[in-house]
Design an enzyme around this catalytic site. Sequence first.
Site, mmCIF file in Angstrom:
data_model
loop_
_atom_site.group_PDB
_atom_site.id
_atom_site.type_symbol
_atom_site.label_atom_id
_atom_site.label_comp_id
_atom_site.label_asym_id
_atom_site.label_seq_id
_atom_site.Cartn_x
_atom_site.Cartn_y
_atom_site.Cartn_z
ATOM 1 N N LYS A 204 0.890 -1.140 0.133
ATOM 2 C CA LYS A 204 0.236 0.032 -0.206
ATOM 3 C C LYS A 204 0.721 1.219 0.079
ATOM 4 C CE LYS A 204 -3.983 1.632 2.628
ATOM 5 N NZ LYS A 204 -4.872 1.633 3.798
ATOM 6 N N SER B 55 -9.740 1.413 2.876
ATOM 7 C CA SER B 55 -9.186 2.118 1.972
ATOM 8 C C SER B 55 -7.879 1.478 1.233
ATOM 9 C CB SER B 55 -8.306 3.153 2.873
ATOM 10 O OG SER B 55 -7.308 2.657 3.851
ATOM 11 N N SER C 278 -9.561 -1.198 7.185
ATOM 12 C CA SER C 278 -9.287 -1.009 5.994
ATOM 13 C C SER C 278 -8.538 -2.101 5.069
ATOM 14 C CB SER C 278 -8.333 0.182 5.777
ATOM 15 O OG SER C 278 -8.950 1.361 5.671
HETATM 16 N N1 GLN Z 1 -13.131 3.262 6.308
HETATM 17 C C1 GLN Z 1 -12.568 3.760 7.584
HETATM 18 C C2 GLN Z 1 -12.322 5.312 7.549
HETATM 19 O O1 GLN Z 1 -12.791 5.888 6.559
HETATM 20 C C3 GLN Z 1 -11.194 3.029 8.003
HETATM 21 C C4 GLN Z 1 -10.139 3.273 7.135
HETATM 22 C C5 GLN Z 1 -8.966 2.703 7.730
HETATM 23 O O2 GLN Z 1 -9.111 1.647 8.438
HETATM 24 N N2 GLN Z 1 -7.989 3.030 7.135
HETATM 25 O O3 GLN Z 1 -11.754 5.882 8.203
#
Ligand code: GLN
Length: 465
Positions: free
Chosen positions: A56, A131, A155
């Site tokens: 990532k 994400s 994420s």
């Molecule tokens: N979807 C969650 C957010 O928007 C979690 C994001 C993540 O785990 N980085 O913050």
Amino acid sequence: MSILSEITKTLDAAEKLNPELNSFLSIERESSLEKADYLDAIPPDRKLHGVAVAVKDNICTKGMRTSCGSRILHNYKAQYDATAIERLNAAGAIIIGKTNMDEFAMGSSNENSAFGSVKNPWDASRVPGGSSGGSAVAVASGVVRAALGSETGGSVRQPASLCGIVGLKPTYGRISRYGLVAFASSLDNIGVFGRTARDAADILGVIAGRDKRDATSADVPVPNYTETLNDDIEGKTIGVPRALFGEGIEDDVRDSVESSIENFRSLGCNIVDVELPHAKYGIAVYYIIATAEASSNLARYDGVRYGLRAEDTHKLREMYFKTREEGFGEEVKRRIMLGTYVLSSGYYDAYYSKAQKVRALVKKDYADAFEKCDVILTPTSPTVAFKIGERTSDPLAMYLSDIYTVSANLAGVPAISIPCGLSDNGLPIGTQLIGNFWSEATLLNFGNVYETSFPLNARPKIFAE
Ligand code: GLN
């Protein structure tokens, strides 16, 4: 086959699929081939000798672009390797590229990337989740067997679920965060994607463990995760918090997760009811704490030291404002404002310190539940992959994607998503197992036994041959 020809095939597949899927932000052909050549020439005695891994784009990789999916870091090249990357490299893995992501890991669909959304290989009109959607798709589309993502509230697990692969978020402190670009430091973790639990176990075994450069990394021995993958799970107890299976969950998801419970029962597991009474506050607490920490962490992007600097500015404050105005996307700005608000002197007690108290209760719920069971089972995501564009205008609907995942981050406990079925329209569904602190080996063991007993037997439409 030589490592060189394997890696050439992998790079070709990545390049071929990328125009359609947009899962990679950079593909590192030259350095990958060089490393493959080197590995072919030495004894093949490293744990991940020649294994291709996608990473990532918020994990620092020396000399490679590390953009965090943001315009503000569009030209940033990391000066050093994250500890996880150092360990992968030393074990003989080859980092073949950096993957697309929601800007600064804020999102659940990958639509918040400054570099275009990622497409789900099961149905390219749908999101892969977020994400870490780019990493999930790199694995699901058959390019690599494993990838690194990051987790702040789900994420890794949520995109794993939406893409039909395994996603593991370890215990907070299990993997060093040195070199993981900070979003919300008390919640952030590096997580692992694998096509199977075994793939995830192999990677975790290499990157886990104490690192003196991250004070929150724990000095807890790292077991051999691969050795226990086939242990018998007969007689183990699975706790099911039925109260969370209510509103908002799609029928296909509920049915599939229910059948995973029955499947575990058929493998000899005991199923008991547990309660997580404060889990319902998870999303609210998460979005206070995560935005508060983000507003502080993201203050460093001011145009002085990293990445973008707005042009034609003549005064310092003007330069700060314009750089941040041009460099950050909508969602990041929304969160910085929200985070600044909940930390402001007038609202700190009402929101931030209240959220910290509820966070402690969420954590205690888990401690109570683990008195009665070995792991807790819930859906990973309330829905299957949704259409691109479907939720972009409704941030609250988007935030609800994480309803089942955020509480493990708030508590710091590990959790895994494993594929458990397909919806009527052929989209993957994941079931989530949450474990007690440091129980990654148990989660991977459950995952491996499940997937070998009840394999998914389906492949995405778009898949590298
Ligand atoms: N979807 C969650 C957010 O928007 C979690 C994001 C993540 O785990 N980085 O913050």
